[in-house]
Motif scaffolding. Structure first.
Motif, PDB file in Angstrom:
ATOM      1  N   UNK A   5      -6.535   7.328  11.778  1.00  0.00           N
ATOM      2  CA  UNK A   5      -5.256   6.796  11.712  1.00  0.00           C
ATOM      3  C   UNK A   5      -5.169   5.236  11.797  1.00  0.00           C
ATOM      4  N   UNK A   6      -6.116   4.988  12.959  1.00  0.00           N
ATOM      5  CA  UNK A   6      -5.763   3.518  13.456  1.00  0.00           C
ATOM      6  C   UNK A   6      -6.510   2.589  12.567  1.00  0.00           C
ATOM      7  N   UNK A   7      -7.461   2.966  11.797  1.00  0.00           N
ATOM      8  CA  UNK A   7      -8.500   2.101  11.270  1.00  0.00           C
ATOM      9  C   UNK A   7      -7.447   1.340  10.079  1.00  0.00           C
ATOM     10  N   UNK A   8      -6.725   1.797   9.290  1.00  0.00           N
ATOM     11  CA  UNK A   8      -6.041   1.269   8.219  1.00  0.00           C
ATOM     12  C   UNK A   8      -4.827   0.389   8.987  1.00  0.00           C
ATOM     13  N   UNK A   9      -4.357   0.875  10.040  1.00  0.00           N
ATOM     14  CA  UNK A   9      -3.168   0.191  10.750  1.00  0.00           C
ATOM     15  C   UNK A   9      -3.585  -1.278  11.126  1.00  0.00           C
ATOM     16  N   UNK A  65      -6.403  -2.975  10.017  1.00  0.00           N
ATOM     17  CA  UNK A  65      -6.577  -3.880   8.853  1.00  0.00           C
ATOM     18  C   UNK A  65      -5.263  -4.467   8.242  1.00  0.00           C
ATOM     19  N   UNK A  66      -4.295  -3.370   8.134  1.00  0.00           N
ATOM     20  CA  UNK A  66      -3.071  -4.188   7.714  1.00  0.00           C
ATOM     21  C   UNK A  66      -2.518  -5.280   8.719  1.00  0.00           C
ATOM     22  N   UNK A  67      -2.655  -4.815   9.983  1.00  0.00           N
ATOM     23  CA  UNK A  67      -1.897  -5.883  10.837  1.00  0.00           C
ATOM     24  C   UNK A  67      -2.673  -7.196  10.775  1.00  0.00           C
ATOM     25  N   UNK A  68      -4.178  -7.199  10.738  1.00  0.00           N
ATOM     26  CA  UNK A  68      -4.837  -8.141  10.441  1.00  0.00           C
ATOM     27  C   UNK A  68      -4.535  -9.319   9.109  1.00  0.00           C
ATOM     28  N   UNK A  69      -4.217  -8.465   8.185  1.00  0.00           N
ATOM     29  CA  UNK A  69      -3.827  -8.921   6.939  1.00  0.00           C
ATOM     30  C   UNK A  69      -2.471  -9.436   6.787  1.00  0.00           C
ATOM     31  N   UNK A  70      -1.583  -9.127   7.521  1.00  0.00           N
ATOM     32  CA  UNK A  70      -0.246  -9.408   7.401  1.00  0.00           C
ATOM     33  C   UNK A  70      -0.116 -11.063   7.727  1.00  0.00           C
ATOM     34  N   UNK A  71       0.881 -11.564   7.046  1.00  0.00           N
ATOM     35  CA  UNK A  71       1.287 -12.843   7.200  1.00  0.00           C
ATOM     36  C   UNK A  71       2.558 -13.152   7.782  1.00  0.00           C
ATOM     37  N   UNK A  73      -3.455   8.505   7.052  1.00  0.00           N
ATOM     38  CA  UNK A  73      -4.686   9.618   6.977  1.00  0.00           C
ATOM     39  C   UNK A  73      -5.074   9.292   5.570  1.00  0.00           C
ATOM     40  N   UNK A  74      -4.274   9.071   4.431  1.00  0.00           N
ATOM     41  CA  UNK A  74      -4.669   9.146   3.259  1.00  0.00           C
ATOM     42  C   UNK A  74      -5.056   7.705   2.744  1.00  0.00           C
ATOM     43  N   UNK A  75      -4.392   6.664   3.531  1.00  0.00           N
ATOM     44  CA  UNK A  75      -5.141   5.264   3.426  1.00  0.00           C
ATOM     45  C   UNK A  75      -6.571   5.358   3.838  1.00  0.00           C
ATOM     46  N   UNK A  76      -6.916   5.843   4.735  1.00  0.00           N
ATOM     47  CA  UNK A  76      -8.321   5.931   5.369  1.00  0.00           C
ATOM     48  C   UNK A  76      -9.033   6.845   4.262  1.00  0.00           C
ATOM     49  N   UNK A  77      -8.582   7.861   3.651  1.00  0.00           N
ATOM     50  CA  UNK A  77      -9.342   8.637   2.614  1.00  0.00           C
ATOM     51  C   UNK A  77      -9.618   7.633   1.394  1.00  0.00           C
ATOM     52  N   UNK A  78      -8.519   7.033   0.794  1.00  0.00           N
ATOM     53  CA  UNK A  78      -8.479   6.175  -0.214  1.00  0.00           C
ATOM     54  C   UNK A  78      -9.653   5.124   0.117  1.00  0.00           C
ATOM     55  N   UNK A  79      -9.437   4.379   1.319  1.00  0.00           N
ATOM     56  CA  UNK A  79     -10.471   3.298   1.480  1.00  0.00           C
ATOM     57  C   UNK A  79     -11.688   3.624   1.575  1.00  0.00           C
ATOM     58  N   UNK A  90      -0.154   7.209  -0.707  1.00  0.00           N
ATOM     59  CA  UNK A  90      -0.517   6.144  -2.013  1.00  0.00           C
ATOM     60  C   UNK A  90      -1.660   5.299  -1.436  1.00  0.00           C
ATOM     61  N   UNK A  91      -2.046   5.608  -0.315  1.00  0.00           N
ATOM     62  CA  UNK A  91      -3.016   4.381   0.160  1.00  0.00           C
ATOM     63  C   UNK A  91      -2.356   3.000   0.775  1.00  0.00           C
ATOM     64  N   UNK A  92      -1.056   3.032   0.977  1.00  0.00           N
ATOM     65  CA  UNK A  92      -0.487   1.990   1.373  1.00  0.00           C
ATOM     66  C   UNK A  92       0.631   2.052   2.718  1.00  0.00           C
ATOM     67  N   UNK A  93       0.546   3.001   3.235  1.00  0.00           N
ATOM     68  CA  UNK A  93       1.290   3.550   4.600  1.00  0.00           C
ATOM     69  C   UNK A  93       1.079   2.240   5.423  1.00  0.00           C
ATOM     70  N   UNK A  94      -0.022   1.929   5.760  1.00  0.00           N
ATOM     71  CA  UNK A  94      -0.370   1.173   6.868  1.00  0.00           C
ATOM     72  C   UNK A  94       0.156  -0.417   6.460  1.00  0.00           C
TER      73      UNK A  94
END
Length: 387
Positions: free
Chosen positions: A24-28, A30-36, A182-188, A364-368
Motif C-alpha cells: 500500500x505504501x509503495x505507490x503512495x 512514488x506519488x508524493x515524490x512525483x507531486x509538484x 493495493x491495485x496501484x501496486x498490482x498494476x505497477x 484504476x491504478x491512480x489512487x495514490x
C-alpha cells in the motif's frame, strides 16, 4: 500550489509495520515524490513483522526505499507490541516534527502510531479507512475502528466505506473516496511478476505440476480461526486434498500453518504430489502465481482484492469480509469453513461457472496520485491558516 514545499512545513511520516503495508505504501511514496511540489516524507518501519530475507525481498520487489527509521519492535502479544511501538514512536515525533502521520490498513502499528500522534496533536491520515467486517473478535477490526475515530483525514477504497464511517459518527468532510492503492501496486508490478514455473522450481517443486491442461489453483491459509484448532485445520486440509485430485494446488504455507500441521500430526493430509507446499512467497511470486491460476482459495484480505482486479475466481474461507465490494462486484465468494460450500463452489468454477466480476470504481491504478493531490492541498491550506 507553490513551486516548492514550505521549508517550515515538516515531512509526512509514512508508517509501515507488516507485509500488507508495504504494497500500500509503495505507490503512495512514488506519488508524493512525483507531486509538484514534491511532498517530503520519512518512511518509518516499526518492525512489527520482520523477516530479514522477506523484508529485503519486498523492498526490492516493490522498489521501495529503505526505511529512514526502523523501530525494530519485533513480535509479541498485541498489548506488548502496541505498547512497544508507542514507546519508540513518541521520541521520533518529538525529533522530526512531522506535518502529519500517514498510516495504512489495520495492523497493530497503525493503531499504535495513530494513538501517539493524536495525543501529541499531530494530524493523522488513514489510508484504507472505513472497511468493516463487524467481527470484533478480529484484532484488525478493533484497530480499524479506533484508527478511524481518531484520524483527521480518511481515504477510502470503496463507496460503502463512507456509509460505515457515517454510522460511526465521523463527519463527511473528513472522508475522501480515492480508490485502492493495493491495485496501484498490482498494476505497477504486473510486468515484473515472476513466472509460476520459475517460482515452483525455485521452491523445490516440479513445474510439470502446473503444465497440464487443467491448470492449477493457489492456496493461502493463516488466520487463527482456521489453523489453530486441530479439527478445523484437518477439515480444511482434507477438502483441499480432495480438490487437488482434480486440480493441482500450489500452497504458499504460512509459518503458523506449517507449525500447526506438524504439531497436530496432520502431515498426511498434505502428503500428495498434487499439492505443492512452498515457503512464504514474495510479492512478485504471488502475483505471478495468482495471475495464471484458475482459482484462489484463501483467508487473506488482500488476495480478495487482488483476485478481483485480476479477474480470477476467489473462494474466501472466512465467515465475513471487510471488503464486501469484492463479493458484490468482484470475483470473490465467501465459503467460510463450510466444506460442502468449498467443494461445490470449486466444482462450479472448474466447470467454467466461476465469478467473472468487474473491477470496482476507481480501482484504476491512480489512487495514490489522488491521495497526493488531496493531501498536499489539505496540508498547505492548514499551513496557510497557521494550523
Amino acid at each position: 500550489m507553490p513551486e516548492t514545499w514550505p521549508s517550515d512545513l515538516g515531512p509526512v511520516i509514512c508508517v509501515v509495520g507488516a507485509r500488507p503495508n508495504f504494497m500500500k505504501m509503495a505507490p503512495i511514496l512514488r506519488a508524493f515524490a512525483n507531486h509538484a511540489p514534491a511532498i517530503p516524507t520519512l518512511l518509518l518501519h516499526t518492525g512489527q513483522h520482520y523477516d530479514r530475507d522477506m523484508n529485503d525481498r519486498l523492498f526490492e520487489d516493490l522498489r521501495l526505499p529503505q526505511p529512514d527509521i526502523n523501530l525494530e519492535v519485533g513480535s509479541g502479544s498485541h498489548a506488548v507490541q502496541t505498547a512497544e511501538v508507542m514507546k519508540r514512536f513518541e521520541p521520533v515525533l518529538d525529533e522530526r516534527k512531522p506535518s502529519c502521520v500517514l498510516v495504512v490498513g489495520d495492523v497493530n502499528s497503525t493503531l499504535a502510531c495513530t494513538l501517539v500522534a493524536a495525543k501529541k496533536n499531530i494530524p493523522v491520515v488513514h489510508v484504507e479507512a472505513g472497511l468493516r467486517s463487524y467481527d470484533r473478535a478480529m484484532p484488525e477490526e478493533i484497530n480499524r475502528v479506533l484508527t478511524d475515530q481518531i484520524a483527521d483525514l480518511l481515504y477510502t477504497t470503496e463507496r460503502s466505506a463512507a456509509d460505515n464511517l457515517t454510522r460511526e459518527g465521523i463527519a463527511a468532510e473528513r472522508v475522501r473516496f480515492v480508490g485502492n492503492v493495493m491495485i496501484d501496486s498490482l498494476q505497477d508490478n504486473r510486468q515484473y511478476a515472476r513466472s509460476p514455473t520459475t517460482t515452483i522450481a525455485t521452491g523445490g517443486g516440479d513445474p510439470a505440476l502446473i503444465a497440464g491442461p487443467e491448470g492449477y489453483g493457489v492456496v493461502t491459509l493463516h488466520r487463527p480461526s482456521n489453523v489453530d484448532t486441530p479439527d478445523v485445520l484437518a477439515s480444511l486440509l482434507g477438502v483441499l486434498r480432495e480438490i487437488s485430485a482434480r486440480l493441482p494446488l500450489v500452497f504458499a504455507l504460512h509459518p503458523r500453518t506449517r507449525g500447526n500441521i506438524e504439531r497436530f500430526g496432520l502431515q498426511h493430509l498434505i502428503d500428495t504430489p498434487r499439492m505443492l507446499m512452498l515457503p512464504p512467497q514474495g510479492y512478485l511470486e504471488m502475483l505471478g502465481l495468482m495471475a495464471d491460476a484458475r482459482i484462489v482459495l484463501t483467508d487473506s484480505g488482500g488476495l480478495q482484492e487482488e483476485t478481483t482486479a485480476l479477474g480470477i475466481p476467489c473462494l474466501t474461507m472466512r465467515e465475513n469480509t471487510e471488503r464486501p465490494i469484492t463479493v458484490e462486484q468482484g470475483t470473490n465468494t465467501m465459503v467460510g469453513r463450510d466444506i460442502e460450500a468449498i467443494r461445490q463452489q470449486t466444482a462450479e468454477t472448474l466447470a467454467g461457472r466461476g465469478k467473472s466480476g468487474r473491477v470496482p470504481e476507481l480501482w484504476d491504478g491512480r489512487a495514490a496520485e489522488r491521495i497526493a493531490t488531496d493531501l498536499a492541498g489539505w496540508l498547505l491550506d492548514r499551513h496557510a491558516a497557521g494550523c
